[in-house]
Design an enzyme around this catalytic site. Structure first.
Site, short mmCIF file in Angstrom:
data_model
loop_
_atom_site.label_atom_id
_atom_site.label_comp_id
_atom_site.label_asym_id
_atom_site.label_seq_id
_atom_site.Cartn_x
_atom_site.Cartn_y
_atom_site.Cartn_z
N GLY A 14 0.82 -1.22 0.00
CA GLY A 14 0.00 0.00 0.00
C GLY A 14 0.84 1.25 0.00
O GLY A 14 0.63 2.14 0.82
N SER A 139 -2.02 0.99 14.76
CA SER A 139 -2.57 2.32 15.03
C SER A 139 -2.78 2.48 16.53
O SER A 139 -2.97 1.50 17.25
CB SER A 139 -3.93 2.46 14.33
OG SER A 139 -4.58 3.64 14.77
N TYR A 152 -12.43 -1.37 12.74
CA TYR A 152 -11.06 -0.92 12.46
C TYR A 152 -10.18 -1.17 13.68
O TYR A 152 -9.08 -1.73 13.57
CB TYR A 152 -11.07 0.57 12.08
CG TYR A 152 -9.70 1.17 11.85
CD1 TYR A 152 -8.97 0.86 10.70
CD2 TYR A 152 -9.13 2.07 12.76
CE1 TYR A 152 -7.71 1.43 10.47
CE2 TYR A 152 -7.87 2.63 12.54
CZ TYR A 152 -7.18 2.31 11.39
OH TYR A 152 -5.92 2.87 11.18
P1 NAD Z 1 -4.04 5.90 2.54
O1 NAD Z 1 -5.47 5.57 2.26
O2 NAD Z 1 -3.61 7.33 2.41
O3 NAD Z 1 -3.09 4.98 1.67
C1 NAD Z 1 -3.28 3.60 1.73
C2 NAD Z 1 -2.52 2.93 0.61
O4 NAD Z 1 -2.85 1.53 0.64
C3 NAD Z 1 -2.90 3.45 -0.76
O5 NAD Z 1 -1.73 3.47 -1.52
C4 NAD Z 1 -3.88 2.37 -1.25
O6 NAD Z 1 -3.93 2.30 -2.65
C5 NAD Z 1 -3.25 1.14 -0.64
N1 NAD Z 1 -4.14 -0.02 -0.51
C6 NAD Z 1 -5.36 -0.06 0.08
N2 NAD Z 1 -5.87 -1.30 -0.01
C7 NAD Z 1 -4.94 -2.05 -0.66
C8 NAD Z 1 -4.88 -3.39 -1.07
N3 NAD Z 1 -5.90 -4.22 -0.83
N4 NAD Z 1 -3.77 -3.85 -1.70
C9 NAD Z 1 -2.74 -3.01 -1.95
N5 NAD Z 1 -2.73 -1.71 -1.59
C10 NAD Z 1 -3.83 -1.24 -0.96
O7 NAD Z 1 -3.78 5.32 3.99
P2 NAD Z 1 -2.84 5.83 5.18
O8 NAD Z 1 -3.61 6.79 5.99
O9 NAD Z 1 -1.50 6.21 4.67
O10 NAD Z 1 -2.72 4.48 6.06
C11 NAD Z 1 -1.67 3.55 5.91
C12 NAD Z 1 -1.65 2.65 7.14
O11 NAD Z 1 -1.47 3.43 8.32
C13 NAD Z 1 -2.95 1.88 7.32
O12 NAD Z 1 -2.66 0.55 7.76
C14 NAD Z 1 -3.66 2.64 8.42
O13 NAD Z 1 -4.53 1.84 9.18
C15 NAD Z 1 -2.48 3.12 9.27
N6 NAD Z 1 -2.79 4.30 10.08
C16 NAD Z 1 -3.14 5.49 9.49
C17 NAD Z 1 -3.44 6.57 10.30
C18 NAD Z 1 -3.82 7.92 9.70
O14 NAD Z 1 -4.33 8.77 10.43
N7 NAD Z 1 -3.56 8.16 8.43
C19 NAD Z 1 -3.40 6.46 11.69
C20 NAD Z 1 -3.05 5.23 12.25
C21 NAD Z 1 -2.74 4.17 11.44
#
Ligand code: NAD
Length: 262
Positions: A14, A139, A152
């Site tokens: 991702g 997270s 989640y």
């Molecule tokens: P985002 O939505 O900005 O990016 C997610 C990426 O994952 C994208 O590139 C998307 O295309 C890819 N993706 C989604 N499903 C996929 C799949 N089935 N196969 C391959 N790629 C896939 O997300 P983010 O906010 O950068 O989050 C990334 C990680 O960080 C996640 O696991 C999320 O739970 C965790 N997280 C995010 C936050 C936040 O506030 N942004 C906080 C805590 C944890």
């Protein structure tokens, strides 16, 4: 401290956007050979192009890591990695009483099983070569379960459990398995969410972002969203050779939201 990952191959799931892309950039900047992953070839190609010029080898593999077939295709194209960052993940606020079984399964498949399947495929090689890093991007929501998206929270707690369990398999080796717990982070996915919120409330995006943290994460010591680079810095460190004594840990990069010492 000079983090040098030259000679190491890293896969970040991702990583076409958000935290994953920042991690890929950080690892590439530290000399690793990085593999970008996302579902669509176009986005993967664009994400690889963005990292051109970082000085190291960056390539992309399009595969949906939420399915067994997608993971199998990914492993067939990339049989060995030294660093596996299980980052791909989805979130969606939804009232508990409105979350159907399918959503519970989908969250488990995307957020948990992707990391389980890829660890199963890559960890044996790491143990055999006696070096490796697996990092689960969990997270703060895995500890403070958000009432607006319990499914989640469940998936993020499950990742902590899997990571700790896998770490137990590394005893006496130079392989480590850890989790990193970001708090609210301004990734592309979250930016869209905040822009919608700003529109709904007639606020600027900056106002909506500041209010979100104050209202929904009042215990935050940071009092703002983290940047994706702030999270990536922690992940690059855990993936480094210098982090050799950190294993089986849940490392917080959540701005102090969780009000406990350890
Ligand atoms: P985002 O939505 O900005 O990016 C997610 C990426 O994952 C994208 O590139 C998307 O295309 C890819 N993706 C989604 N499903 C996929 C799949 N089935 N196969 C391959 N790629 C896939 O997300 P983010 O906010 O950068 O989050 C990334 C990680 O960080 C996640 O696991 C999320 O739970 C965790 N997280 C995010 C936050 C936040 O506030 N942004 C906080 C805590 C944890």
């Amino acid at each position: 401290m000079n983090i040098d990952l030259s000679g190491k191959t890293a896969l970040v799931t991702g990583s076409t956007a958000g935290i994953g892309h920042a991690i890929a950039k950080g690892l590439a900047g530290s000399g690793a050979s990085v593999v970008i992953n996302g579902r669509g070839q176009d986005k993967v190609d664009a994400a690889v192009r963005k990292l051109e010029g970082t000085g190291t080898k960056v390539r992309g593999i399009a595969a949906d890591v939420s399915t067994a077939a997608g993971c199998k295709a990914l492993v067939a194209a990339l049989p060995e990695v030294d660093i596996l960052i299980n980052n791909a993940g989805i979130f969606e606020p939804k009232d508990f009483f409105d979350i159907p079984d399918e959503d519970w399964s989908r969250f488990f498949e995307v957020n948990v099983m992707s990391g389980v399947r890829l660890s199963r495929a890559y960890m044996k090689g790491m143990l055999k070569r006696n070096w490796g890093r697996i990092v689960f991007i969990s997270s703060e929501s895995g500890l403070n379960i958000p009432v607006e998206m319990i499914h989640y929270g469940m998936s993020k707690t499950a990742q902590l459990s899997v990571a700790r369990g896998l770490a137990q398999l590394t005893r006496g080796t130079a392989v480590t398995v850890n989790s990193v717990l970001p708090g609210p982070t301004m990734s592309e996915g979250v930016e869209t969410f905040v822009k919608d919120l700003a529109k709904q409330n007639g606020q600027s995006v900056d106002e909506a972002a500041a209010n979100f943290v104050k209202q929904h994460r009042p215990s935050s010591l940071l009092q703002r969203f983290a940047s994706v680079d702030e999270i990536a810095n922690m992940v690059v460190y855990v993936a480094s050779k210098q982090a050799s004594a950190t294993n089986g840990a849940a490392l917080r990069a959540e701005g102090g939201i969780v009000n406990t010492i350890a």
